[in-house]
Design an enzyme around this catalytic site. Structure first.
Site, mmCIF file in Angstrom:
data_model
loop_
_atom_site.group_PDB
_atom_site.id
_atom_site.type_symbol
_atom_site.label_atom_id
_atom_site.label_comp_id
_atom_site.label_asym_id
_atom_site.label_seq_id
_atom_site.Cartn_x
_atom_site.Cartn_y
_atom_site.Cartn_z
ATOM 1 N N THR A 175 112.664 44.409 -47.333
ATOM 2 C CA THR A 175 111.404 45.134 -47.530
ATOM 3 C C THR A 175 110.976 45.785 -46.222
ATOM 4 O O THR A 175 110.686 45.097 -45.248
ATOM 5 C CB THR A 175 110.304 44.168 -48.016
ATOM 6 O OG1 THR A 175 110.842 43.402 -49.083
ATOM 7 C CG2 THR A 175 109.070 44.917 -48.475
ATOM 8 N N ASP B 80 100.584 25.831 1.753
ATOM 9 C CA ASP B 80 100.680 25.029 0.523
ATOM 10 C C ASP B 80 100.297 23.578 0.850
ATOM 11 O O ASP B 80 101.126 22.678 0.810
ATOM 12 C CB ASP B 80 102.131 25.144 0.003
ATOM 13 C CG ASP B 80 102.355 24.382 -1.295
ATOM 14 O OD1 ASP B 80 101.361 24.042 -1.975
ATOM 15 O OD2 ASP B 80 103.530 24.128 -1.613
HETATM 16 C C1 SPV Z 1 105.699 24.572 -6.225
HETATM 17 O O1 SPV Z 1 106.250 25.500 -6.801
HETATM 18 O O2 SPV Z 1 104.606 24.682 -5.679
HETATM 19 C C2 SPV Z 1 106.335 23.240 -6.187
HETATM 20 C C3 SPV Z 1 107.782 23.138 -6.214
HETATM 21 O O3 SPV Z 1 105.624 22.279 -6.039
HETATM 22 S S1 SPV Z 1 108.325 23.027 -4.561
HETATM 23 O O4 SPV Z 1 107.824 24.202 -3.850
HETATM 24 O O5 SPV Z 1 109.779 22.993 -4.585
HETATM 25 O O6 SPV Z 1 107.781 21.813 -3.989
HETATM 26 MG MG MG Z 2 103.667 22.719 -5.388
#
Ligand code: SPV
Ligand code: MG
Length: 434
Positions: A123, A206
């Protein structure tokens, strides 16, 4: 006695095309619908919106359907051999794409007992693929997105995700797809909300410095442009009461899972090397308390807390990693992430082998940044259930941006660089509302 008519279908979004096929099938005899299981559907296209049970109730109640049986794989042969139907009825659209080869095998098999294959005209203008597109355009409600990760994990042996750090990168993840050698569409199942890329994109370290409010802004930007489930990188989860509140906030937004890692104090990225790699691991007892607090805080059944083990990163050994996996699962973790910085992936494979023997085994997540030598196939064979490409999109864009800036500076114009990226008009057209 009525002839037996086998009608295979996925029936996730019922449309007039299905009704037409059933109507044609009913003219031939007793209609037995071979309803694809979730696993069967997920093996060649996206995980269905409705569960098998939900789809079964609907199909059983369609006019013309006499009974429903499960077809548990995309191959028709097992059910055809079992039921030896007189007719196999399928819409004419299955002769292209991933069902083409199973179709040819089914036709040859039906012939062996004199069964006939009937292919009513497909269809036009009604297809699930088109409906899917419209649903994508409408967006997705938080509870449906939240539940999507568990659903995928139940339907597939392995799901794969990639990081996104803003709306644009999430748009790429939403739409990118390739056809593999079997004609099956491959796309990413989920988005990883990496702390590394979220903070790096802002030019920040980070180290849990980018605060939750700011991280949630990134999450929101991504939620608005994509329908995929999200796994949020929760770093250490912070203090226990903070973690409980984070879980509630993520659930409200429709995030499917949070990963917390068993580190303490100033969190540093796990991929750091040498003297910069100063990490302190949490005690098993304290980390288990954090997992329990998260589980107590969560409201839905579908949200997942994935506990990340840093023992291999810290070099404290496989036994410690295995012990922690056991303890974290006992504390209520819905999944385990094992991480490694080594290039050969050997310790990941070793961990998988031991982990697979756990009686109360939960989905296992791996992040092969440092061991890309292991393919998805290798990792799936080893037992990984979630594979995440944690930073590749941001790394790629950094290199592209640096090359562009360098080219413009060197040539004192953009002409040379221009051939390497999309036009301004293309960029403008990418975004809805422009
Ligand atoms: C992130 O992507 O922030 C992680 C993975 O925690 S790593 O960077 O490998 O720790
Ligand atoms: Mg991380």
């Amino acid at each position: 006695m009525k002839k037996l008519v086998y009608v295979p279908m996925a029936a996730d979004i019922i449309h007039p095309g299905h009704l037409n096929i059933i109507k044609e099938a009913a003219k031939l005899g007793h209609v037995m619908v071979g309803l694809f299981s979730d696993r069967a559907i997920a093996s060649y296209k996206r995980v269905p919106f409705m569960t098998y049970e939900q789809r079964k109730v609907i199909v059983e109640n369609l006019k013309g359907v006499d009974e429903v049986v499960m077809q548990d794989e995309k191959e028709y042969e097992p059910n055809l051999i079992k039921y030896k139907p007189d007719f196999l009825v399928h819409g004419s659209d299955w002769n292209e794409g991933p069902l083409n080869e199973p179709r040819q095998r089914a036709i040859a098999l039906m012939d062996t007992w004199g069964g006939k294959v009937v292919e009513p005209q497909y269809t036009k203008d009604v297809s699930s693929t088109k409906f899917n597109k419209s649903i994508k355009e409408l967006g997705i409600m938080p509870h449906i997105r939240l539940a999507a990760l568990k659903k995928s994990l139940n339907a597939k042996p392995m799901v794969k995700g990639i990081e996104a750090h803003n709306g644009l990168s999430a748009m790429i993840v939403e739409d990118v797809s390739v056809k593999d050698e079997n004609g099956i569409n491959q796309s990413f199942d989920l988005i990883w909300l990496s702390s590394l890329t979220d903070s790096s994109a802002k030019g920040k370290p980070d180290i849990e410095f980018v605060d939750l409010t700011s991280r949630m802004t990134t999450v929101n930007d991504i939620l608005e442009v994509c329908t995929k489930p999200i796994i949020y990188d929760g770093d250490t989860g912070s203090e226990i009461p903070h973690f409980a509140l984070t879980v509630k906030r993520l659930e409200r937004l429709g995030v499917s899972a949070v990963v917390i890692e068993d580190k303490m104090g100033l969190k540093k990225n796990s991929l750091l090397e040498g003297s910069a790699a100063k990490h302190t691991q949490d005690s098993i007892e304290h980390f288990c308390e954090k997992i329990k607090a998260g589980k107590n805080a969560q409201i839905t059944d579908d949200f997942m807390i994935i506990s990340r083990i840093e023992s291999l990163i810290l070099g404290v050994g496989m036994d410690d990693a295995v012990l922690r996996a056991k303890k974290y699962i006992e504390a209520g973790a819905d999944g385990i992430m094992i991480h490694s910085r080594k290039k050969d992936g050997a310790e990941i494979l070793e961990f998988c082998e031991i982990y697979n023997k756990f009686k109360n085994r939960k989905p296992l997540m791996v992040v092969p940044t440092n061991y890309p030598i292991l393919s998805e196939e290798d990792l799936q064979k080893a037992g990984a259930n979630i594979i995440v490409y944690a930073n590749q999109l941001l790394r790629a864009s950094y290199t592209a941006m640096l090359n562009t800036a360098t080219s413009i500076l060197s040539h004192k114009r953009a002409l040379e660089a221009d051939k390497n990226y999309i036009s301004a008009l293309e960029l403008i057209s990418l975004i809805k509302g422009n």
